[in-house]
Scaffold this motif. Sequence first.
Motif, PDB file in Angstrom:
ATOM      1  N   GLU A 137       5.807  59.546 -13.713  1.00 33.32           N
ATOM      2  CA  GLU A 137       4.847  60.486 -14.298  1.00 33.32           C
ATOM      3  C   GLU A 137       3.453  60.376 -13.681  1.00 33.32           C
ATOM      4  N   LYS A 138       3.034  59.171 -13.430  1.00 33.51           N
ATOM      5  CA  LYS A 138       1.688  58.979 -12.870  1.00 33.51           C
ATOM      6  C   LYS A 138       1.805  58.166 -11.580  1.00 33.51           C
ATOM      7  N   PRO A 139       2.156  58.830 -10.486  1.00 28.38           N
ATOM      8  CA  PRO A 139       2.357  58.109  -9.227  1.00 28.38           C
ATOM      9  C   PRO A 139       1.050  57.571  -8.657  1.00 28.38           C
ATOM     10  N   THR A 140       1.091  56.366  -8.171  1.00 25.29           N
ATOM     11  CA  THR A 140      -0.072  55.757  -7.537  1.00 25.29           C
ATOM     12  C   THR A 140      -0.220  56.331  -6.123  1.00 25.29           C
ATOM     13  N   PRO A 141      -1.366  56.137  -5.481  1.00 18.40           N
ATOM     14  CA  PRO A 141      -1.514  56.579  -4.085  1.00 18.40           C
ATOM     15  C   PRO A 141      -0.441  56.008  -3.173  1.00 18.40           C
ATOM     16  N   GLU A 142      -0.008  54.757  -3.434  1.00 16.55           N
ATOM     17  CA  GLU A 142       1.033  54.146  -2.610  1.00 16.55           C
ATOM     18  C   GLU A 142       2.364  54.860  -2.788  1.00 16.55           C
ATOM     19  N   ILE A 143       2.677  55.242  -4.020  1.00 21.85           N
ATOM     20  CA  ILE A 143       3.925  55.956  -4.286  1.00 21.85           C
ATOM     21  C   ILE A 143       3.881  57.341  -3.652  1.00 21.85           C
ATOM     22  N   ILE A 144       2.759  58.019  -3.761  1.00 20.67           N
ATOM     23  CA  ILE A 144       2.604  59.345  -3.158  1.00 20.67           C
ATOM     24  C   ILE A 144       2.784  59.264  -1.646  1.00 20.67           C
ATOM     25  N   ALA A 145       2.162  58.272  -1.029  1.00 25.49           N
ATOM     26  CA  ALA A 145       2.284  58.097   0.425  1.00 25.49           C
ATOM     27  C   ALA A 145       3.727  57.810   0.820  1.00 25.49           C
TER      28      ALA A 145
END
Length: 359
Positions: free
Chosen positions: A248-256
Motif C-alpha cells: 500500500e505504501k511503497p518506499t522509494p526502494e520498492i518503487i525503484a
Amino acid sequence: MKISRFTWCLVAILALLQSTHAADATSSWNTKLLKQKPDWYYGSEARAAAQTVLLYQSAEGAWPKNHDLLKPPSSAEELAKIQKEKGNTIDNGSTTAPLKFLALIAEAGGGELYQTAVIKGIDYLLASQYDNGGFPQFYPLRPSGYYSHITYNDNAMISALELLRDVASRRPPFTFVDDLHREKAAQANEKGISCILKTQIRENGKLTVWCAQYDEVTLEPAWARKYEPPSLSGSESVGVVRFLMEIEKPTPEIIASIEAAISWLEAAAIKGVRLETFKNAEGKQDRRVVDDATASPMWARFYELKTHRPLFLGRDSVFHNSISEIEYERRNGYSYYGTWPASLLERDYPRWRSKHGFK
C-alpha cells in the motif's frame, strides 16, 4: 494440534462417506475450491472436503506436494507414507492453498478444529522462514539437494508472503486470527520484502529481475534441478513484481525495484516468433520456434546472467541458445517459453502507476 488415532478414524470414515459430495464441486483437489461462492463453504460438500484436507496436515503444520487432498488415505500407514515422501513444502501451493481453504471453512463457522489447524499452519510458515527473510522449499530442512534454497520458483515464497500479509492485515478469510499471530505475520512479511530487495540481481550497477532460487546463506543465484540454472527469470519475476505492487505504501526502494524490473521485462520480450506444436518426422507431437511477424511477444523462462540471452538446458545441464538443441523429453515437458509478463506490463503496471499518482 495432533489428531488422535480415534479422531483420525472417525474423520476418515466421515470423509469417505461424504467424498462423493466433495466431487460435485471439483473432481479432485485444486484451487477452484478457493473460489466457490460464499454460501458453499457453509454446506456439507465443503465440510466433507475440509475433513479430508485436514487429515493431510502434518505434525509440523504443512501439507504434502502434488497429492489429491480430496482423496482420503486408505489407512494411517498410507497417510504417514505420503507425508514422509511428499511433505512438508510450500512448493506448488502445497501448504498455502489448503491453509486458505481451511480458513474459508473456519470463517464460515467451521469451528475451533479448523481455526486451530490454520494457526498451526501459520506457525509452520513462521518457523520455516530464514532470518534473512527467505523461505526454503521444504521445511524441516532436507539434508541435501536444492530444497533448502530460497525458492521463488513456481511462486513458492511469494505465496507464503501473500498469506502472511493477509493474516497481518486481517483480510478475509483470516479475520479470526489472534493479534499475536497477526503481529508475527507482519514482521515476517517485512523480512520477506527485505529479502526480495536484497536478491534482485544487479548487473553493472543496474537492477534487473530475480533468479528462481538463491543460496540461503550467500543470497547468490543458485541451481535447482539440472535444467534450472542460476539465471534471470522471465516467469518467477512476474509474481515478485506483483507482490511488491500490492504494498500500500511503497518506499522509494520498492518503487525503484518495480520500475527496474518492468524495464528489464519490457526489454526481454521476444518478438517476431512463436512457439508452435507440430508433428515431427517420427510422428510425435513436438515443439519448435517459427518466424511470425504477427505473433504476440513471449518470454523465456531463463535468461543467461550478464548476456541476457534466452537460455535452454536439458537434463545434462548444458547451456544452449535454442530450444531445438535440447532433448525431446525436456523440450516438450517443461515451459521454456511463456507470456507470463504480458498482463503485468499491459494492465497491472499502468494501474499501479495511476494508483500512486506516478506520471
